[in-house]
Design a protein around this motif. Sequence first.
Motif, PDB file in Angstrom:
ATOM      1  N   ALA A 110       4.003  -7.747  -1.042  1.00 21.95           N
ATOM      2  CA  ALA A 110       5.223  -8.508  -0.733  1.00 21.95           C
ATOM      3  C   ALA A 110       5.264  -8.872   0.748  1.00 21.95           C
ATOM      4  O   ALA A 110       5.638 -10.005   1.113  1.00 21.95           O
ATOM      5  N   GLU A 111       4.886  -7.958   1.622  1.00 23.64           N
ATOM      6  CA  GLU A 111       4.848  -8.247   3.053  1.00 23.64           C
ATOM      7  C   GLU A 111       3.833  -9.341   3.358  1.00 23.64           C
ATOM      8  O   GLU A 111       4.079 -10.224   4.186  1.00 23.64           O
ATOM      9  N   ASP A 112       2.695  -9.306   2.699  1.00 29.29           N
ATOM     10  CA  ASP A 112       1.663 -10.322   2.883  1.00 29.29           C
ATOM     11  C   ASP A 112       2.200 -11.700   2.499  1.00 29.29           C
ATOM     12  O   ASP A 112       2.003 -12.674   3.233  1.00 29.29           O
ATOM     13  N   LEU A 113       2.889 -11.783   1.371  1.00 28.84           N
ATOM     14  CA  LEU A 113       3.457 -13.063   0.947  1.00 28.84           C
ATOM     15  C   LEU A 113       4.493 -13.559   1.954  1.00 28.84           C
ATOM     16  O   LEU A 113       4.539 -14.748   2.279  1.00 28.84           O
ATOM     17  N   THR A 114       5.310 -12.648   2.468  1.00 26.86           N
ATOM     18  CA  THR A 114       6.330 -13.029   3.446  1.00 26.86           C
ATOM     19  C   THR A 114       5.685 -13.575   4.713  1.00 26.86           C
ATOM     20  O   THR A 114       6.116 -14.602   5.252  1.00 26.86           O
ATOM     21  N   LEU A 115       4.649 -12.917   5.190  1.00 25.57           N
ATOM     22  CA  LEU A 115       3.954 -13.376   6.387  1.00 25.57           C
ATOM     23  C   LEU A 115       3.302 -14.740   6.166  1.00 25.57           C
ATOM     24  O   LEU A 115       3.335 -15.605   7.048  1.00 25.57           O
ATOM     25  N   LYS A 116       2.735 -14.952   5.007  1.00 23.93           N
ATOM     26  CA  LYS A 116       2.113 -16.251   4.715  1.00 23.93           C
ATOM     27  C   LYS A 116       3.162 -17.355   4.680  1.00 23.93           C
ATOM     28  O   LYS A 116       2.917 -18.465   5.143  1.00 23.93           O
ATOM     29  N   LYS A 117       4.342 -17.079   4.162  1.00 22.67           N
ATOM     30  CA  LYS A 117       5.419 -18.077   4.131  1.00 22.67           C
ATOM     31  C   LYS A 117       5.880 -18.413   5.538  1.00 22.67           C
ATOM     32  O   LYS A 117       6.187 -19.552   5.848  1.00 22.67           O
ATOM     33  N   ARG A 118       5.961 -17.396   6.405  1.00 20.00           N
ATOM     34  CA  ARG A 118       6.376 -17.631   7.793  1.00 20.00           C
ATOM     35  C   ARG A 118       5.389 -18.534   8.517  1.00 20.00           C
ATOM     36  O   ARG A 118       5.771 -19.349   9.329  1.00 20.00           O
ATOM     37  N   ARG A 121       2.488 -24.081   6.731  1.00 22.44           N
ATOM     38  CA  ARG A 121       1.279 -24.891   6.597  1.00 22.44           C
ATOM     39  C   ARG A 121       0.370 -24.773   7.817  1.00 22.44           C
ATOM     40  O   ARG A 121      -0.676 -25.368   7.857  1.00 22.44           O
ATOM     41  N   LYS A 122       0.815 -24.057   8.789  1.00 23.45           N
ATOM     42  CA  LYS A 122      -0.005 -23.897   9.990  1.00 23.45           C
ATOM     43  C   LYS A 122      -1.336 -23.245   9.658  1.00 23.45           C
ATOM     44  O   LYS A 122      -2.330 -23.480  10.311  1.00 23.45           O
ATOM     45  N   GLY A 123      -1.310 -22.424   8.662  1.00 17.78           N
ATOM     46  CA  GLY A 123      -2.537 -21.731   8.291  1.00 17.78           C
ATOM     47  C   GLY A 123      -2.777 -20.545   9.205  1.00 17.78           C
ATOM     48  O   GLY A 123      -1.974 -20.233  10.070  1.00 17.78           O
ATOM     49  N   ILE A 124      -3.864 -19.967   9.036  1.00 20.16           N
ATOM     50  CA  ILE A 124      -4.210 -18.788   9.813  1.00 20.16           C
ATOM     51  C   ILE A 124      -5.321 -19.176  10.764  1.00 20.16           C
ATOM     52  O   ILE A 124      -6.321 -19.781  10.367  1.00 20.16           O
TER      53      ILE A 124
END
Length: 143
Positions: A110-118, A121-124
């Motif tokens: 769940a934390e991983d999904l939250t971080l990806k949403k934050r 579209r910038k990506g990593i």
Amino acid sequence: MPVSAASADKLRAAMARLLAGEPVHTDGALTKENLAREAQVSHATVHRAEDILAEWDARVARPVLRTPGEVQRDETIAELRKKLREAREQAAQTQGKLDALATVTANLYAEDLTLKKRLGRKGIAVLSAPEREQPHPPRPDEA
């Protein structure tokens, strides 16, 4: 105070099963305690049924002692029950650990999904690995 007809019937049926070696609710030992358990009545009820107790005493002159084989069997059963109880306790502890691990894993997901949403579209940003050392070109005097 005599016992009811229903209790007397239960006691007689239980006595017949015990004497025939076909117990339903006990281990089959010919004891007054087992008679009560087999009949599913209280110990006090057995002792109030004087006529049934007299019949019991006449048919079971003395308590039947267990043979060495029966003693060994009972000890083996007790040991196996102990091992089963310990195995169940260990399984319950292991299940508790697995449940805790599943909870931690779900929280991390769940934390991983939250971080990806934050990040949206910038990506990593991928950091490049340090470049490998390239061999130096040969010097003219080495060639």
